[in-house]
Structures are given as C-alpha cells and as structure tokens.
Design a protein around this motif. Structure first.
Motif, PDB file in Angstrom:
ATOM      1  N   VAL A 118     -37.074 -33.110-130.972  1.00 48.15           N
ATOM      2  CA  VAL A 118     -36.910 -32.369-132.229  1.00 48.15           C
ATOM      3  C   VAL A 118     -37.493 -30.973-132.033  1.00 48.15           C
ATOM      4  N   LEU A 119     -36.766 -29.953-132.447  1.00 47.62           N
ATOM      5  CA  LEU A 119     -37.209 -28.573-132.284  1.00 47.62           C
ATOM      6  C   LEU A 119     -37.340 -27.889-133.637  1.00 47.62           C
ATOM      7  N   ILE A 120     -38.454 -27.150-133.806  1.00 46.81           N
ATOM      8  CA  ILE A 120     -38.725 -26.434-135.048  1.00 46.81           C
ATOM      9  C   ILE A 120     -38.964 -24.964-134.689  1.00 46.81           C
ATOM     10  N   PRO A 121     -37.937 -24.116-134.802  1.00 51.50           N
ATOM     11  CA  PRO A 121     -38.111 -22.712-134.422  1.00 51.50           C
ATOM     12  C   PRO A 121     -38.919 -21.934-135.459  1.00 51.50           C
ATOM     13  N   THR A 122     -39.781 -21.051-134.979  1.00 50.56           N
ATOM     14  CA  THR A 122     -40.528 -20.154-135.862  1.00 50.56           C
ATOM     15  C   THR A 122     -40.173 -18.701-135.601  1.00 50.56           C
ATOM     16  N   ALA A 123     -39.413 -18.447-134.549  1.00 50.14           N
ATOM     17  CA  ALA A 123     -38.969 -17.093-134.209  1.00 50.14           C
ATOM     18  C   ALA A 123     -37.879 -17.223-133.165  1.00 50.14           C
ATOM     19  N   GLY A 124     -37.060 -16.200-133.072  1.00 51.73           N
ATOM     20  CA  GLY A 124     -36.038 -16.214-132.038  1.00 51.73           C
ATOM     21  C   GLY A 124     -34.649 -16.276-132.613  1.00 51.73           C
ATOM     22  N   GLY A 125     -34.068 -15.120-132.854  1.00 52.80           N
ATOM     23  CA  GLY A 125     -32.761 -15.050-133.467  1.00 52.80           C
ATOM     24  C   GLY A 125     -31.619 -15.478-132.580  1.00 52.80           C
ATOM     25  N   THR A 126     -31.907 -15.908-131.338  1.00 57.61           N
ATOM     26  CA  THR A 126     -30.837 -16.394-130.472  1.00 57.61           C
ATOM     27  C   THR A 126     -30.415 -17.805-130.853  1.00 57.61           C
ATOM     28  N   GLY A 127     -31.150 -18.451-131.759  1.00 58.93           N
ATOM     29  CA  GLY A 127     -30.778 -19.801-132.168  1.00 58.93           C
ATOM     30  C   GLY A 127     -30.974 -20.825-131.072  1.00 58.93           C
ATOM     31  N   SER A 128     -32.015 -20.657-130.261  1.00 58.91           N
ATOM     32  CA  SER A 128     -32.216 -21.521-129.092  1.00 58.91           C
ATOM     33  C   SER A 128     -32.438 -22.986-129.450  1.00 58.91           C
ATOM     34  N   ALA A 129     -32.850 -23.265-130.694  1.00 61.05           N
ATOM     35  CA  ALA A 129     -33.053 -24.655-131.095  1.00 61.05           C
ATOM     36  C   ALA A 129     -31.748 -25.439-131.089  1.00 61.05           C
ATOM     37  N   CYS A 130     -30.636 -24.734-131.206  1.00 63.44           N
ATOM     38  CA  CYS A 130     -29.326 -25.391-131.243  1.00 63.44           C
ATOM     39  C   CYS A 130     -28.428 -24.913-130.110  1.00 63.44           C
ATOM     40  N   ALA A 131     -29.036 -24.437-129.036  1.00 65.88           N
ATOM     41  CA  ALA A 131     -28.273 -23.961-127.883  1.00 65.88           C
ATOM     42  C   ALA A 131     -28.690 -24.740-126.633  1.00 65.88           C
ATOM     43  N   PRO A 132     -27.756 -24.995-125.734  1.00 72.96           N
ATOM     44  CA  PRO A 132     -28.021 -25.864-124.582  1.00 72.96           C
ATOM     45  C   PRO A 132     -28.626 -25.149-123.380  1.00 72.96           C
ATOM     46  N   TYR A 133     -29.628 -24.329-123.614  1.00 76.59           N
ATOM     47  CA  TYR A 133     -30.239 -23.550-122.543  1.00 76.59           C
ATOM     48  C   TYR A 133     -31.749 -23.746-122.518  1.00 76.59           C
ATOM     49  N   ALA A 134     -32.332 -23.548-121.345  1.00 72.98           N
ATOM     50  CA  ALA A 134     -33.785 -23.496-121.214  1.00 72.98           C
ATOM     51  C   ALA A 134     -34.110 -22.667-119.984  1.00 72.98           C
ATOM     52  N   SER A 135     -34.941 -21.651-120.142  1.00 74.86           N
ATOM     53  CA  SER A 135     -35.308 -20.802-119.005  1.00 74.86           C
ATOM     54  C   SER A 135     -36.803 -20.923-118.732  1.00 74.86           C
ATOM     55  N   ILE A 136     -37.156 -20.728-117.454  1.00 79.05           N
ATOM     56  CA  ILE A 136     -38.541 -20.873-117.039  1.00 79.05           C
ATOM     57  C   ILE A 136     -38.736 -20.113-115.731  1.00 79.05           C
TER      58      ILE A 136
END
Length: 283
Positions: A118-136
């Motif tokens: 479960v993801l709860i975004p507090t910032a980030g207008g890219t909508g990463s909570a509902c996007a299939p990406y992860a960078s590191i």
C-alpha cells in the motif's frame, strides 16, 4: 477508511511502514501506524531513508523486515519513499533478486505472495504511487525498474498530505509528457487529457482556498494520480519523465500531439498550453 480495510477486508496481520526521517518527525507515520493498530494489525517502522535512495540504504531495512515477517508493506512519503517501499517489497519476497539485472530487462519475479503493498504519497506530481516504476542508486549508477507487478494493492490519495502547487505543476508536466510519448495508447491519451484539464481548471482555486476549497483541492490530488496512470499507459513502458524537464521541450517532442492535447482542453494550440503552465507557475 482505506487502512481499516487492511484488516476488515484483506485480514492482514502485520504492517511494515516505510517513510523518511522528516515525515517520521512530523508524525505522519504515527498517524498511519495508530490507525492500523486500532484496526488490529501489529506495526513495525523503518524511517532511516536517505534523500538519495541507494541499494545499501534499502537493504539495511530488510533484516528488521524479515524478523517482523509482515504481510503488509506501507510506503508513506515522496517518490523516494515510495520507491523504497516497492524495492523492499521486491527484495523481501525475492531475497536473491538482482536489481541490476531486472533494470536491464531480466524477467521479473512474482510479487504479492508474502505481503501486500500500500502506498500513501505525500509529494510527487509524477503519480508514482500508481505507476509501475522504481528507481534507485547502485554505486552511483541509477537503476530504473519497470514492471506492472510493482503496482500496489492500493494507493491512498489524501490531498492534505501534499504540496498542492508543486504537485499540480508536476502533474501537468507529466500529463503532457504522457500525451506526446511516442508509445502512448488510447488509455494514456484519455488519462492525460483528464489530468491536464483538472490542473488547469482547479490549481488556482486550490491554492487560494486551500482546504476551504475541497473540490479543487481533491481535483489536484486526483490529477497527480491520473497523470501517473497516463504515463504508465505506454506500450513501451518509457522511463518516467525527468522532473527537471521543461514544458517547452516536452511540447517540441511532438508538437502535433501537444496541439491536440491543447484543443481537448479548450486551448488554441501547444503554445497556449505552455503559456497556461507558465501562468500557473507564477501564482
């Protein structure tokens, strides 16, 4: 209501909550853990994330996770915190996974067998909570993971947790980027149009009225999420948009598509779309 479902609907028992030190100090994590505990879940917290997320930083939280054995992982925060939650979920269920190989196109392992995300975004207008990406970062090299299995069971969208102006402007850029992407499909176009319209029509009202303008406030949070979904709807799974990209450069990538998007939003052309962004940025 959303977090209460973790017990009432999914019958989960233990939540491992991941966030940044800043949000931990602000009490955001405590609010989420309290709600989960009231509904009957045990909780464990990891909040020592670095501003630049690294493989070592993520792996440092895994021993505690394996000891706690959660069946729910909750990521709260900006894009880095959500990326951390996605990758820790991946490594918790697949300890031998090679992140560099996965970023290079190797087949993704199955996710969701041990825990839900479960993801709860507090910032980030890219909508990463509902996007299939992860960078590191791995030794200074950026790894970009792209797979639809990285999508969470649920994204909890709460406008009170975000930065309305910053999120709205970035959502608008993300929507434009999705619409001009060469690999976009019809779903990307539809979501991008909706996100663009929501920002143009509601950002000023949301900034002026704040929580006293709940409809506009909610509209911007929804625009952020819809923009992320629009970018996910590309057949080639293009890399997420660079937040530093200029709207002018995005429009130049496919002026005909940008003109089309502008027309759907009641604007004359791509030039007017850029002007609208600039006007909102000056608010």
């Amino acid at each position: 209501v959303a977090l209460r479902e973790m017990k009432e609907v999914y019958d989960l028992n233990g939540a491992y909550i991941i966030t940044s030190p800043d949000l931990f100090n602000k009490g955001v994590l405590h609010e989420a853990s309290s709600l989960l505990e009231k509904s009957g879940l045990g909780t464990c917290e990891y909040f020592t994330l670095d501003k630049e997320l690294t493989v070592d930083n993520v792996k440092a939280g895994l021993p505690k996770m394996h000891e706690f054995e959660p069946d729910l992982i909750v990521g709260i925060g900006d894009e880095a915190a959500l990326n951390a939650a996605k990758i820790m979920w991946l490594l918790y269920e697949n300890p031998e996974a090679d992140l560099a190989a996965l970023a290079g196109g190797a087949a993704f392992p199955k996710l969701g067998t041990k825990a839900k995300l479960v993801l709860i975004p507090t910032a980030g207008g890219t909508g990463s909570a509902c996007a299939p990406y992860a960078s590191i970062l791995d030794g200074g090299k950026k790894l970009q993971l792209k797979n639809y299995d990285l999508l969470p069971l649920m994204a909890v969208i709460d406008p009170q947790l975000g930065d309305i102006k910053a999120d709205g402007l970035l959502a608008l850029k993300t929507a434009i980027a999705a619409y001009v992407a060469p690999a976009k499909i019809d779903y990307a176009r539809g979501f991008a149009i909706d996100a663009t319209n929501l920002v143009i029509k509601n950002l000023k009202a949301a900034m002026v009225g704040g929580e006293k303008a709940p409809d506009a406030y909610d509209a911007i949070a929804n625009a952020v999420t819809i923009a992320g979904i629009s970018y996910a709807c590309t057949t080639g799974m293009a890399d997420p948009m660079d937040a530093a990209a200029k709207v002018e450069d995005l429009v130049k990538a496919d002026k005909a598509a940008a003109d089309e998007l502008a027309a759907h939003c009641g604007l004359a052309d791509a030039k007017a779309l850029v002007a609208e962004y600039d006007k909102l940025a000056k608010l």
